[in-house]
Design a protein around this motif. Sequence first.
Motif, short mmCIF file in Angstrom:
data_model
loop_
_atom_site.label_atom_id
_atom_site.label_comp_id
_atom_site.label_asym_id
_atom_site.label_seq_id
_atom_site.Cartn_x
_atom_site.Cartn_y
_atom_site.Cartn_z
N ALA A 18 0.83 -1.21 0.00
CA ALA A 18 0.00 0.00 0.00
C ALA A 18 0.86 1.25 0.00
O ALA A 18 0.35 2.35 -0.25
CB ALA A 18 -0.93 -0.01 1.21
N ARG A 19 2.14 1.10 0.30
CA ARG A 19 3.05 2.25 0.36
C ARG A 19 4.19 2.08 -0.65
O ARG A 19 5.33 2.45 -0.37
CB ARG A 19 3.62 2.39 1.78
CG ARG A 19 2.61 2.87 2.82
CD ARG A 19 2.17 4.29 2.54
NE ARG A 19 1.21 4.77 3.54
CZ ARG A 19 0.57 5.93 3.43
NH1 ARG A 19 0.82 6.72 2.39
NH2 ARG A 19 -0.29 6.32 4.35
N SER A 20 3.90 1.56 -1.81
CA SER A 20 4.95 1.39 -2.81
C SER A 20 5.47 2.76 -3.24
O SER A 20 4.74 3.76 -3.24
CB SER A 20 4.41 0.64 -4.02
OG SER A 20 3.35 1.36 -4.63
N GLY A 21 6.75 2.79 -3.61
CA GLY A 21 7.35 4.04 -4.05
C GLY A 21 7.79 4.97 -2.94
O GLY A 21 8.03 6.15 -3.17
N LEU A 22 7.93 4.44 -1.72
CA LEU A 22 8.31 5.30 -0.60
C LEU A 22 9.68 5.94 -0.79
O LEU A 22 9.89 7.10 -0.42
CB LEU A 22 8.30 4.50 0.71
CG LEU A 22 6.98 4.44 1.47
CD1 LEU A 22 7.08 3.46 2.62
CD2 LEU A 22 6.57 5.82 1.98
N GLY A 23 10.64 5.19 -1.34
CA GLY A 23 11.97 5.75 -1.54
C GLY A 23 11.93 6.96 -2.45
O GLY A 23 12.58 7.98 -2.19
N THR A 24 11.16 6.85 -3.53
CA THR A 24 11.00 7.98 -4.44
C THR A 24 10.29 9.14 -3.74
O THR A 24 10.67 10.30 -3.90
CB THR A 24 10.21 7.55 -5.69
OG1 THR A 24 10.96 6.55 -6.39
CG2 THR A 24 9.95 8.73 -6.61
N TYR A 25 9.26 8.81 -2.98
CA TYR A 25 8.51 9.87 -2.28
C TYR A 25 9.41 10.64 -1.31
O TYR A 25 9.29 11.87 -1.20
CB TYR A 25 7.33 9.26 -1.52
CG TYR A 25 6.58 10.30 -0.71
CD1 TYR A 25 5.70 11.19 -1.34
CD2 TYR A 25 6.78 10.42 0.66
CE1 TYR A 25 5.03 12.16 -0.61
CE2 TYR A 25 6.11 11.38 1.39
CZ TYR A 25 5.24 12.25 0.75
OH TYR A 25 4.59 13.22 1.47
N LEU A 48 9.87 1.34 -8.80
CA LEU A 48 10.02 2.50 -7.94
C LEU A 48 10.55 2.07 -6.59
O LEU A 48 10.16 1.04 -6.04
CB LEU A 48 8.67 3.21 -7.76
CG LEU A 48 8.12 3.91 -9.00
CD1 LEU A 48 6.72 4.44 -8.71
CD2 LEU A 48 9.03 5.04 -9.44
N GLY A 49 11.45 2.90 -5.99
CA GLY A 49 12.01 2.57 -4.69
C GLY A 49 11.08 2.93 -3.57
O GLY A 49 10.14 3.67 -3.73
#
Length: 252
Positions: free
Chosen positions: A186-193, A251-252
């Motif tokens: 549910a929190r994919s892409g946190l590294g990019t965010y 995405l990270g």
Amino acid sequence: MSAPFRFPRFFVTTPAPCPYLVGKTERKVFTELNGAHAAELNDALGRIGFRRSQNVAYRPSCIDCSACVSVRVITKEFQPNATQRRLLRRHQDLEVTACKPWTTQEQYDLLRRYLNARHPTGGMVEMDEHDFADMIEQSPVKTFVVEYREPSRGGRPGKLVGACLTDQQADGLSMIYSFFEPEDTARSGLGTYIILDHIVRAGRAGLPYVYLGYWVENSRRMAYKARFRPLEKLGPNGWRRFEPDQRELPLG
């Protein structure tokens, strides 16, 4: 009367296997950051490609390789692409706090989950609580731990899902190390965010750059940095814009 500035002494590490390019060895030049002028020295060294680790500033100084390139985002001109805009909306409910650089068990537990999932063979996987405390707390410059939490409920803080050790330099934010919940779909892409959030924060503070560390053209681990544009890289003639090839990576 302030203490006089002393020109730093530089040292070179023993060559070791390169963590980014197979068959290569790495060597670093470094100096200590201490005394009344530590922050000024760190700012000056940051502008010529050094990074901070605890009370040491270092940069690659490899004999037969120059693949590691310092990169930074120009915050005033940054425009998120469609994917990045979706990530900003997806995670806009996160509660973000710039905390003093003191470690917590919650931060360390998150780091362990991140390392075990994303970098199980990396050099940091053996880091214990004391090593983690040294990384976070031993800083002679203006440093924060930026925490990213799920929304609070009933007056209780939400779950910690991301964190970044960040230095505030005279001309920008330097992202020293970030880590995040690795298996939360549910929190994919946190590294990019986390990077996007730092770009927004730097812009609001009137800081022209976000320093992303080193980019290596042929390293899959470094490819994500090419997504944040406009980018500048440091070369023999100073900082110049460049357009690295972007790779279609998760995405990270």
